[in-house]
Design an enzyme around this catalytic site. Structure first.
Site, PDB file in Angstrom:
ATOM      1  N   CYS A 135     -19.173  42.554 -12.460  1.00 16.20           N
ATOM      2  CA  CYS A 135     -20.606  42.682 -12.723  1.00 16.20           C
ATOM      3  C   CYS A 135     -20.730  42.813 -14.232  1.00 16.20           C
ATOM      4  O   CYS A 135     -20.468  43.871 -14.782  1.00 16.20           O
ATOM      5  CB  CYS A 135     -21.178  43.919 -12.018  1.00 16.20           C
ATOM      6  SG  CYS A 135     -22.873  44.300 -12.520  1.00 16.20           S
ATOM      7  N   CYS A 143     -28.508  39.278 -13.376  1.00 15.98           N
ATOM      8  CA  CYS A 143     -27.121  39.310 -12.904  1.00 15.98           C
ATOM      9  C   CYS A 143     -26.267  38.743 -14.029  1.00 15.98           C
ATOM     10  O   CYS A 143     -26.381  37.556 -14.362  1.00 15.98           O
ATOM     11  CB  CYS A 143     -26.966  38.488 -11.628  1.00 15.98           C
ATOM     12  SG  CYS A 143     -25.253  38.328 -11.060  1.00 15.98           S
TER      13      CYS A 143
END
Length: 315
Positions: free
Chosen positions: A79, A227
């Protein structure tokens, strides 16, 4: 009732928000951390977020590590928006402002960078190499490399590029983003069909001159404002397909904000963006019910919130 007390930081990278816990000395197992993630990332709970970030111990070659659990309790390979926040916590813990960070299946170089906006703590991260081998995901569609190609089982005839960063991303370039269509395709992947058992992130990308605007349906999360790995995958896919140039700085915008990005022909992607701390506090989590209670905010980082708002006001 299995209740546990945690210190946490609420943070965000480019609007991708998370509770972050220093877990370097923790002995909790994966099942417990999944329950903590469901409790703390619950948008109807006292904290909320796109997932849970853990600062973890490093090894001989890594100063520290990161684990990221999605809001549904599943664990992601990486991430990149979250990594910047974990890196900031790691810098504070180790006294260094440059490091190699250990991820679930890879690693990434992280370094304090020139602030992207006045008062906005900024981290540069280099991730990759991006992979085009979809058999490794696995994705079973009869070909092992997908570049600007329709994917027959998807409910659309749009052409996608499939990139792992190392988590799996399907990127398509559009004239204008249709969120309903994005959700429909994202939900088809989220159903974990036989041909895509580990699911995938889906991004619609607008090319705006030398810049990109990315909207993502994130695996295990749903439609998200930002994201980081999707922005990295989209940058690489845009270079790979000739829409923007390799080794050329670009700005990648999303609903949550922006990052500076650059992709190389060696499939390494550099992102530079904020690691903003909003507040620090403590909370109780019932592991049996995956619920959180008794949040106490011990410090609000109003100056950082204002600095980020100031940056957004300029875009």
């Amino acid at each position: 009732m299995a209740g546990m007390h945690f210190d946490l930081i609420k943070c965000h990278g480019s609007g991708n928000d998370f509770p972050l816990i220093d877990a370097r000395a923790s002995t909790l197992g994966d099942v417990a951390w999944a329950a903590v993630a469901r409790a703390l990332a619950d948008r109807d709970g006292p904290v909320g977020g796109d997932g849970l970030l853990l600062l973890t111990a490093g090894d001989e070659t890594h100063a520290f590590g990161m684990r990221m659990f999605n809001s549904d309790g599943s664990e992601s390979e990486t991430c990149l928006n979250g990594l910047r926040c974990v890196a900031r916590a790691g810098f504070s813990a180790t006294g260094s402002e440059t490091a190699m960070a250990l991820l679930k299946t890879s690693d990434a170089a992280v370094k304090r960078d020139v602030d992207i906006g006045e008062g906005v703590f900024t981290v540069r991260e280099i991730a990759g190499p991006a992979s085009l081998d979809v058999e490794a995901w696995p994705m079973h569609v009869g070909i092992d490399r997908i570049v600007d190609t329709p994917i027959a089982p998807l409910p659309t005839d749009r052409a996608f590029t499939a990139v792992a960063m190392p988590n799996p991303h399907l990127v398509t370039f559009v004239d204008a983003i249709d969120e309903a269509e994005l959700v429909r395709i994202g939900e088809a992947c989220e159903a974990a069909p036989d041909w895509l058992p580990n699911r995938a992130n889906v991004s619609f990308v607008e090319v705006r001159g030398r810049d990109l605007f990315v909207r993502t349906f994130e695996r295990g999360v749903g439609l998200t404002d930002s994201c980081g790995s999707a922005m990295a995958a989209s940058t690489y896919a845009a270079c790979l397909t000739g829409r923007i140039a390799y080794d050329t700085p670009t700005t990648v915008f999303n609903k949550g904000g922006l990052v500076r990005a650059e992709a190389s022909e060696t499939a390494m992607v550099t992102l530079s963006g904020n690691a903003t701390f909003e507040w620090t506090g403590t909370i109780e989590v019932d592991l049996d019910t995956a619920t959180a209670s008794d949040l106490v905010v011990t410090r609000r980082h109003d100056d950082e919130i204002a600095a980020w708002a100031g940056l957004l006001a300029t875009i």
